[in-house]
Design a protein around this motif. Sequence first.
Motif, short mmCIF file in Angstrom:
data_model
loop_
_atom_site.label_atom_id
_atom_site.label_comp_id
_atom_site.label_asym_id
_atom_site.label_seq_id
_atom_site.Cartn_x
_atom_site.Cartn_y
_atom_site.Cartn_z
N GLU D 111 30.72 43.36 38.35
CA GLU D 111 31.89 44.15 38.69
C GLU D 111 31.56 45.65 38.68
O GLU D 111 31.96 46.39 39.57
CB GLU D 111 33.02 43.87 37.69
CG GLU D 111 34.35 43.67 38.37
CD GLU D 111 34.85 42.24 38.17
OE1 GLU D 111 35.29 41.93 37.06
OE2 GLU D 111 34.78 41.44 39.12
N ALA D 122 36.99 43.55 41.61
CA ALA D 122 37.98 43.10 40.63
C ALA D 122 39.39 43.21 41.20
O ALA D 122 40.23 42.32 41.02
CB ALA D 122 37.87 43.95 39.36
N ASN D 144 41.96 36.41 35.61
CA ASN D 144 40.82 36.57 36.49
C ASN D 144 39.53 36.06 35.86
O ASN D 144 38.69 35.46 36.53
CB ASN D 144 40.66 38.06 36.81
CG ASN D 144 40.82 38.31 38.29
OD1 ASN D 144 40.31 37.54 39.10
ND2 ASN D 144 41.53 39.36 38.63
N LYS D 148 36.78 33.25 37.27
CA LYS D 148 35.35 33.46 37.45
C LYS D 148 34.53 32.43 36.67
O LYS D 148 33.55 31.90 37.17
CB LYS D 148 34.97 34.89 37.04
CG LYS D 148 34.75 35.76 38.26
CD LYS D 148 34.51 37.20 37.87
CE LYS D 148 35.81 37.80 37.37
NZ LYS D 148 35.70 39.22 37.05
#
Lengths: 180, 180, 180, 180
Positions: D111, D122, D144, D148
């Motif tokens: 990220e 992101a 989130n 992932k």
Amino acid sequence: MRADGVRNQRKVLDAAMTAFATDGLSVPVAEIARRAGVGTGTVSRHFPTKESLYAAIVSTRVEEIVAKAGELAATRPPGEAFFAFLSYMVDQAAENRGLAQALAGAGFDIEAAAESGGHDLAGVEAGLLTRAQSAGAVRPDVTNADVKALIVGCIAREQPATDPIARRRMVEIVSAGLRA
Amino acid sequence: MRADGVRNQRKVLDAAMTAFATDGLSVPVAEIARRAGVGTGTVSRHFPTKESLYAAIVSTRVEEIVAKAGELAATRPPGEAFFAFLSYMVDQAAENRGLAQALAGAGFDIEAAAESGGHDLAGVEAGLLTRAQSAGAVRPDVTNADVKALIVGCIAREQPATDPIARRRMVEIVSAGLRA
Amino acid sequence: MRADGVRNQRKVLDAAMTAFATDGLSVPVAEIARRAGVGTGTVSRHFPTKESLYAAIVSTRVEEIVAKAGELAATRPPGEAFFAFLSYMVDQAAENRGLAQALAGAGFDIEAAAESGGHDLAGVEAGLLTRAQSAGAVRPDVTNADVKALIVGCIAREQPATDPIARRRMVEIVSAGLRA
Amino acid sequence: MRADGVRNQRKVLDAAMTAFATDGLSVPVAEIARRAGVGTGTVSRHFPTKESLYAAIVSTRVEEIVAKAGELAATRPPGEAFFAFLSYMVDQAAENRGLAQALAGAGFDIEAAAESGGHDLAGVEAGLLTRAQSAGAVRPDVTNADVKALIVGCIAREQPATDPIARRRMVEIVSAGLRA
DNA sequence: TATGAATGAGGGTTCATTCAT
DNA sequence: CATGAATGAACCCTCATTCAT
């Protein structure tokens, strides 16, 4: 030699002079090329090795130094000429980290470079010293090597720019010590 | 500590001292290991970084130097103590190019190393100098940094072992210059 | 085997278990020795290679896991047993960085180690899965490899300690997806 | 940029992608150079650090991923867009173990790399997720980070190329679990 | 001729394993 | 048998020099 070749050689020399003076002998060749605005290959073409590049710079410097020594010898009494030269050398080295390193013997033989460039640096230095000694201005037992070591000693350590007042004081001290 | 460990540490220190003196601070660690007759890992075990190895070499000397300074300060009049210390330092540095380079400030902060080793090198040097100045034996405008630079200047740079006679002469010159 | 030998082996195993769990598989052997309060040679004597040390630890772990699987299979209905095992494995891996790395396939074959230790880890896992599938509790097309991958997926990345609430949520999500 | 430079950079990137996929992040730079058929210096010239090489590999992908996410968000209803993106990510990661490891957080912050490359990875991920949650298509408590981790869980870890059928199955399982 | 990409030896440091103590 | 010092290959990175473009 082509005009652009001459121009580039000049640019490389100028950039290298600044770079060596600022960053010392260990500055990368690529950094010199960058400053000169040319490719690294161009640097190598004009100066096959890094040492040869430094030799070229020293050569110019030596030329100036020899000229200065000659001028001092011609225009001033022996003792004064010698001490003025001492002071001049200290100033040169203080403003030029690369020169200081070379004088200190770190990685480059400045006298050999001068000789191979046709300049008798050792000779003019010796001339100034012996004349000053003959005139009774300098201790008779001092050697050229001593003088060079003391020049190095007048430059405070690795600082990029030494305090000029301290430098004057150092030259004074050493000069006083050298006097007969 | 184990006997072989002590032995090898000694060998590494000795080899490093010689190597630094011969080749300067840029000598590869592998070369030091080779001279010591050990593997590179052994050097790293005893001295995790190259700098720490160098610090160790300087550190032993610093201990001796601080002790010597204390002794001189205790047993001699201020001026005599100061000049004796100057002479002593030049002898030390002449026998140890590593120390000389450290004093010259080339890539190593000797004072910081001394401090981290619990020795107040800067303090004892300053003590000797100021007492000599108070006693009128040394020019009042001289600084500690000046003295260190001049010590460096007393050592010819190229050779591992300087001519002792020349060294004496240099000390004399510098001492004369420093006197009030 | 001598009493102190047994004691040291135990100490090494305990230290290694903690070290692998805390720092992952890349923890140096010397660090394990340090934690165990023994020399590195002692570690190597008991476990000739680092891998063999890790294998020994995994072996104990596998023993526990196989036992847990057997217990669940014996005391709970097929579907419940399977999902409880899934949850259990996720918790184990979350608390043990080394185990998580091994499950993720990084540098260690956990199943092979189990087999060479006489434990049929793959077998018991397959047993739980197929029984749950026969009972209609789990999608019939799921394989053992899928389950293992999803276990890894339930452990958030390299954090030393995962948030237990997030972990529960992940187990829930994966479990819901696996249900027939 | 010169033709051979571009060519070699491409070769290095390709070799690195394969090498990272085959051997993981711990593959030596020299091995990457060997596979690319270039010297180690060439790798370092194009990618000053190993991490920057890895970043470059991931970066190209990130660009594509962000573009894909934007396209899906623009052309499909929230839930469908989210699940299509999930599936897409799994396919990407399956074909690129380097990416998979980056997503798994093993030694590289993807990220941060995306952000420093000017891509808000992101942000787009969060956008897809929250819109799908607002539309009632995805469990509201999912984060989130969960998504992932589950993507990583969909890829079996050992093999360079996963069985596509198994992959579809995994995506199905995880998607089912994520649905509100 | 200028360019700058390619080279690869050499730098310091780490660490699994071996072996003298 | 325990110890921890010794080993040296391997790691990543830098840079003077060479050479294809």
